[in-house]
Design an enzyme around this catalytic site. Structure first.
Site, short mmCIF file in Angstrom:
data_model
loop_
_atom_site.label_atom_id
_atom_site.label_comp_id
_atom_site.label_asym_id
_atom_site.label_seq_id
_atom_site.Cartn_x
_atom_site.Cartn_y
_atom_site.Cartn_z
N GLU A 48 9.45 -4.28 10.14
CA GLU A 48 9.85 -2.98 9.56
C GLU A 48 10.46 -2.08 10.62
O GLU A 48 9.86 -1.86 11.69
CB GLU A 48 8.64 -2.31 8.89
CG GLU A 48 9.02 -0.96 8.27
CD GLU A 48 8.03 -0.40 7.27
OE1 GLU A 48 7.02 -1.08 6.96
OE2 GLU A 48 8.26 0.72 6.79
N ASP B 264 0.84 -1.21 0.00
CA ASP B 264 0.00 0.00 0.00
C ASP B 264 0.88 1.26 0.00
O ASP B 264 0.35 2.37 -0.03
CB ASP B 264 -1.02 -0.01 1.15
CG ASP B 264 -0.38 -0.06 2.52
OD1 ASP B 264 0.86 -0.17 2.60
OD2 ASP B 264 -1.12 0.01 3.52
N GLU C 59 -1.30 -5.47 8.69
CA GLU C 59 -0.43 -4.94 9.75
C GLU C 59 -0.96 -5.29 11.14
O GLU C 59 -2.16 -5.47 11.33
CB GLU C 59 -0.32 -3.41 9.61
CG GLU C 59 0.36 -2.99 8.32
CD GLU C 59 0.52 -1.47 8.20
OE1 GLU C 59 0.18 -0.74 9.16
OE2 GLU C 59 0.99 -1.03 7.14
O1 KIV Z 1 3.46 -1.23 1.57
C1 KIV Z 1 4.62 -1.63 1.47
O2 KIV Z 1 5.33 -1.42 0.49
C2 KIV Z 1 5.14 -2.40 2.59
C3 KIV Z 1 6.62 -2.59 2.66
C4 KIV Z 1 7.24 -1.34 3.16
C5 KIV Z 1 6.97 -3.77 3.47
O3 KIV Z 1 4.40 -2.81 3.43
#
Ligand code: KIV
Length: 319
Positions: free
Chosen positions: A185, A47, A118
């Site tokens: 992250e 996202d 998440e």
């Molecule tokens: O949305 C994204 O690109 C991610 C990465 C930063 C892991 O979740």
């Protein structure tokens, strides 16, 4: 025959054998195709789309429809990679039933093989229900960009003993709920290592140090294509932003100087067809306004000039 895609089982085997797993984001057909051809086994339709492609300043405005639109293109562009599509803000926080509905839509409409969401403990029940429904789920803890307003910015997480212990519990809860992999992250290297040692599923780090089972990066960050934010962990493997700007500037300058297109880059009709049209022109000219007549005269001149040097080109030469 279509190539076989990477499966979650392949990823688990890679992790068990200690083979580092590379994951990269992609957002459309060409980026997916290039990533796939470069041998990337795991493509994330992140996202981050909202920031690096759609121009928002966070991932929060991204919708399920946005993810589906881009996810479809990524699936079409790839043959071998396992494609993971992010569940955007608001699409899974309202309870597992809501999450299941949205994840089902994402899987059915994009053709992807997995979703990512998440949160650790707070998302574990949802992960469990999705997994029980046959949807492979990747977890994501540490800096969770959809909570950026709570976290006070894109900052490293788990730096205090209390926060670190919470993140270890989060990772365990996700693994127990059936997540097949977990993105870590922006956490200190030592915490990335501790979590990796404590869960049996692959950990995929981004700013989490070298001891994770794999690494993920954002397309635009590693290719020098996003100036608004330059994460400390992202190594620019190329400076495509500069190269693209230079190429486009050259294009503009050559159009302005009359250097593009050349006769060789143009298309022609055969002499007989030209003769026939010219024979009709006096009649057609009678219906033209003055301005059109001036333009038409200019066109004949250009065609005549271009035809002098060029071989005939068939329509098959055109894209
Ligand atoms: O949305 C994204 O690109 C991610 C990465 C930063 C892991 O979740």
């Amino acid at each position: 025959m279509m190539a076989k895609r990477t499966s979650v089982l392949n990823l688990q085997r890679m992790r068990d054998r200690g083979e580092p797993i590379t994951m990269l984001t992609a957002y459309d057909y060409p980026t997916a195709k290039m990533a796939d051809e470069a041998g990337i086994p795991l493509i994330l339709v992140g996202d981050t789309l909202g920031m690096v492609v759609l121009g928002y300043d966070s991932t929060i405005p991204v919708t399920v429809d946005d993810m589906i639109h881009h996810g479809k293109a990524v699936v079409r562009g790839s043959e071998r990679a396992l494609v993971v599509v992010d569940m955007p803000f608001g699409s899974y926080q309202g309870g597992w039933q809501d999450a299941l509905k949205n994840a089902t839509r994402i899987m059915q409409e994009t053709g992807c093989s997995s979703v990512k969401l998440e949160g650790g403990l707070r998302s574990a029940e949802t992960v469990k229900h999705l997994v029980e429904s046959g949807i492979p789920v990747m977890g994501h803890i540490g800096l969770t960009p959809q909570s950026v307003n709570q976290l006070g910015g894109f900052r490293v997480q788990g730096k205090t003993p209390r926060d670190a212990v919470h993140l270890i519990s989060d990772a365990k809860a996700l693994a127990e709920a059936g997540a097949y992999a977990i993105v870590l992250e922006l956490v200190p290297t030592v915490l990335g290592q501790m979590i990796t040692q404590r869960v049996k599923v692959p950990t995929i780090g981004i700013g989490a140090g070298p001891f994770c089972s794999g690494q993920v990066q954002v397309w635009h960050d590693i290719l020098g294509m996003y100036d608004a934010l330059k994460p400390h962990h992202a190594r620019p493997f190329a400076d495509l932003g500069t190269q693209i700007r230079n190429a486009i500037t050259t294009y503009r300058k050559q159009v302005e100087a009359g250097e593009f297109p050349t006769a060789d880059e143009s298309f022609y009709m055969d002499d007989h067809a030209q003769e026939l049209i010219k024979a009709q022109l006096p009649e057609l000219d009678g219906d033209l306004s003055d301005a059109q007549r001036v333009l038409a005269a200019h066109d004949y001149e250009l065609v005549a000039r271009a035809s002098e040097n060029a071989d005939e080109r068939s329509p098959a030469d055109a894209r």
